[in-house]
Design an enzyme around this catalytic site. Structure first.
Site, PDB file in Angstrom:
ATOM      1  N   ASP A 142      10.217   0.420   4.449  1.00  0.00           N
ATOM      2  CA  ASP A 142      10.255   1.882   4.415  1.00  0.00           C
ATOM      3  C   ASP A 142       9.810   2.272   3.015  1.00  0.00           C
ATOM      4  OD1 ASP A 142      12.779   4.311   5.487  1.00  0.00           O
ATOM      5  OD2 ASP A 142      10.624   4.436   5.230  1.00  0.00           O
ATOM      6  N   GLU A 195       0.849  -1.192   0.000  1.00  0.00           N
ATOM      7  CA  GLU A 195       0.000   0.000   0.000  1.00  0.00           C
ATOM      8  C   GLU A 195       0.874   1.228   0.000  1.00  0.00           C
ATOM      9  OE1 GLU A 195      -3.256  -0.330   2.565  1.00  0.00           O
ATOM     10  OE2 GLU A 195      -3.782   1.793   2.395  1.00  0.00           O
TER      11      GLU A 195
HETATM   12  N1  LIG Z   1       4.065  -4.171 -10.530  1.00  0.00           N
HETATM   13  C1  LIG Z   1       4.247  -4.588  -9.282  1.00  0.00           C
HETATM   14  N2  LIG Z   1       4.652  -5.854  -9.016  1.00  0.00           N
HETATM   15  C2  LIG Z   1       4.866  -6.266  -7.745  1.00  0.00           C
HETATM   16  N3  LIG Z   1       4.698  -5.498  -6.662  1.00  0.00           N
HETATM   17  C3  LIG Z   1       4.284  -4.233  -6.852  1.00  0.00           C
HETATM   18  C4  LIG Z   1       4.035  -3.703  -8.160  1.00  0.00           C
HETATM   19  N4  LIG Z   1       3.667  -2.398  -8.028  1.00  0.00           N
HETATM   20  C5  LIG Z   1       3.678  -2.131  -6.710  1.00  0.00           C
HETATM   21  N5  LIG Z   1       4.046  -3.224  -5.987  1.00  0.00           N
HETATM   22  C6  LIG Z   1       4.158  -3.339  -4.521  1.00  0.00           C
HETATM   23  O1  LIG Z   1       3.121  -2.586  -3.924  1.00  0.00           O
HETATM   24  C7  LIG Z   1       3.671  -1.637  -3.014  1.00  0.00           C
HETATM   25  C8  LIG Z   1       2.790  -0.399  -2.992  1.00  0.00           C
HETATM   26  O2  LIG Z   1       2.933   0.294  -4.231  1.00  0.00           O
HETATM   27  P1  LIG Z   1       2.366   1.759  -4.452  1.00  0.00           P
HETATM   28  O3  LIG Z   1       2.789   2.198  -5.802  1.00  0.00           O
HETATM   29  O4  LIG Z   1       0.920   1.793  -4.103  1.00  0.00           O
HETATM   30  O5  LIG Z   1       3.059   2.610  -3.333  1.00  0.00           O
HETATM   31  P2  LIG Z   1       4.582   3.037  -3.154  1.00  0.00           P
HETATM   32  O6  LIG Z   1       5.180   3.322  -4.499  1.00  0.00           O
HETATM   33  O7  LIG Z   1       5.210   2.013  -2.265  1.00  0.00           O
HETATM   34  O8  LIG Z   1       4.455   4.354  -2.337  1.00  0.00           O
HETATM   35  P3  LIG Z   1       3.919   5.773  -2.839  1.00  0.00           P
HETATM   36  O9  LIG Z   1       2.892   5.572  -3.902  1.00  0.00           O
HETATM   37  O10 LIG Z   1       3.357   6.319  -1.572  1.00  0.00           O
HETATM   38  O11 LIG Z   1       5.130   6.492  -3.307  1.00  0.00           O
HETATM   39  C9  LIG Z   1       5.106  -1.414  -3.514  1.00  0.00           C
HETATM   40  O12 LIG Z   1       5.938  -1.001  -2.489  1.00  0.00           O
HETATM   41  C10 LIG Z   1       5.493  -2.776  -4.051  1.00  0.00           C
HETATM   42  O13 LIG Z   1       5.994  -3.590  -2.998  1.00  0.00           O
END
Ligand SMILES: Nc1ncnc2c1ncn2[C@@H]1O[C@H](COP(=O)(O)OP(=O)(O)OP(=O)(O)O)[C@@H](O)[C@H]1O
Length: 309
Positions: free
Chosen positions: A129, A47
């Site tokens: 983090d 998330e």
């Molecule tokens: N394409 C993907 N394949 C596998 N895991 C993913 C993928 N995209 C996102 N994730 C997982 O989901 C988590 C949440 O992603 P999200 O883009 O919602 O937030 P973030 O990038 O961690 O934080 P923020 O959007 O607040 O900068 C990521 O940290 C990652 O572990």
């Protein structure tokens, strides 16, 4: 970029097929409900500030990551479909492109290829983090940058206030190429040191560079004999990128050139940069600011030691 040799995540079945990216597609909500077991908690990959991400499998067997936006209702001025259409045209082997999307009722969903090795941050900070979170790792640990241009879909004020304190935002707080170079520099220092990117990372690294104590900067999980010229170079380039003054930072093409060029001459040219020489006066404002920043990192280091004890 082959980063690590270990492997985790949900297995790699279907990864090879996913290498040849299928054409971008409009998904129905029904299709994505079926793929993610109705956004089941067990399917949740993580998330972020603006979205929850779910693992899913399409009827053709391919694995996907579905990003379900939370804050959409705040940006009704933006045409979601148009922005996604534009973003999905941007293609690069190290960018994780949008594979498709769904725009039905209140739901705004982005569909990406599933990255089985999660993100860089999950390998650097076991406690979890943020931010290196946008560098995802595919089945061969090739880095793929996600969330490119995604800020355009987010509530502006929220995006800015959330970014202010994460250590990646340049001091000038303006979205620009120089700002991206700054963030990249912080990411390099985070990668090499294994420390969280937060305010004070550069101020902690720089004095150690004055003393040429690279062994103390590099993540303690890396063996001392492995601290070669390559890692030193990453530290130096990271510091050049993360300079407070935007005009002093290199351009991204210069960064690539510095990182790729393996000649000894280029390395000694880099080492001779005035930034890496200890300033004569130690009582000036900058030095005091630097020391305050360094204290944050030193505290973190102490915490880390205590946690290990
Ligand atoms: N394409 C993907 N394949 C596998 N895991 C993913 C993928 N995209 C996102 N994730 C997982 O989901 C988590 C949440 O992603 P999200 O883009 O919602 O937030 P973030 O990038 O961690 O934080 P923020 O959007 O607040 O900068 C990521 O940290 C990652 O572990």
């Amino acid at each position: 970029m082959q980063l690590f040799s270990s492997c985790c995540g949900r297995g790699s079945a279907g990864d090879k097929e996913a290498k040849t990216e299928p054409p971008r597609k409009i998904f129905s909500l029904k299709e994505l409900h079926a793929a993610t077991n109705s956004f089941n908690y067990d399917n949740k990959l993580g998330e972020g500030r603006f979205s929850s991400v779910y693992w899913g499998q399409l009827s053709d067997g391919s694995q996907i990551a579905v990003k379900r936006l939370k804050s959409w209702t705040n940006r009704e001025d933006i045409n979601f479909t148009l922005v996604v259409e534009i973003l999905s045209r941007i293609r690069h082997k190290n960018l994780l492109s949008v594979r498709g999307y769904c725009n039905e009722g209140q739901e705004r969903l982005l569909v990406y290829e599933y990255m089985p090795n999660l993100s860089l941050v999950s390998h650097l900070h076991v406690h979890g983090d943020v931010r290196a979170s946008n560098v995802l790792l595919d089945s061969e640990f090739e880095a793929r940058v996600t969330d490119f241009g995604y800020g355009k879909l987010m509530p502006e004020d929220e995006a800015k206030s959330n970014n202010n304190n994460n250590g990646y935002l340049s001091p000038e707080c303006v979205a620009s190429e120089a700002g991206d170079v700054y963030s990249f520099g912080i990411l390099l220092l985070e990668l090499v040191s294994g420390k969280r990117a937060k305010l004070g990372l550069t101020e902690w690294v720089l004095p150690l560079v004055y003393e040429r104590k690279f062994g103390e900067i590099v993540d303690q999980r890396v063996k001392e004999e492995d601290v070669g010229e390559g890692l030193k170079k990453v530290v130096l380039v990271g510091l050049l990128c993360a300079q407070r003054e935007a005009e002093m930072r290199p351009t991204m093409s210069q960064v690539v050139e510095m990182l790729m060029n393996e000649s000894k001459e280029k390395m000694s040219e880099l080492e001779c940069n005035p930034l890496f020489k200890k300033p004569c006066s130690s009582g000036d404002e900058n030095h005091r600011e630097d020391q305050e920043g360094a204290d944050v990192i030193t505290e973190e280091k102490d915490d880390h030691h205590q946690q290990q004890e």
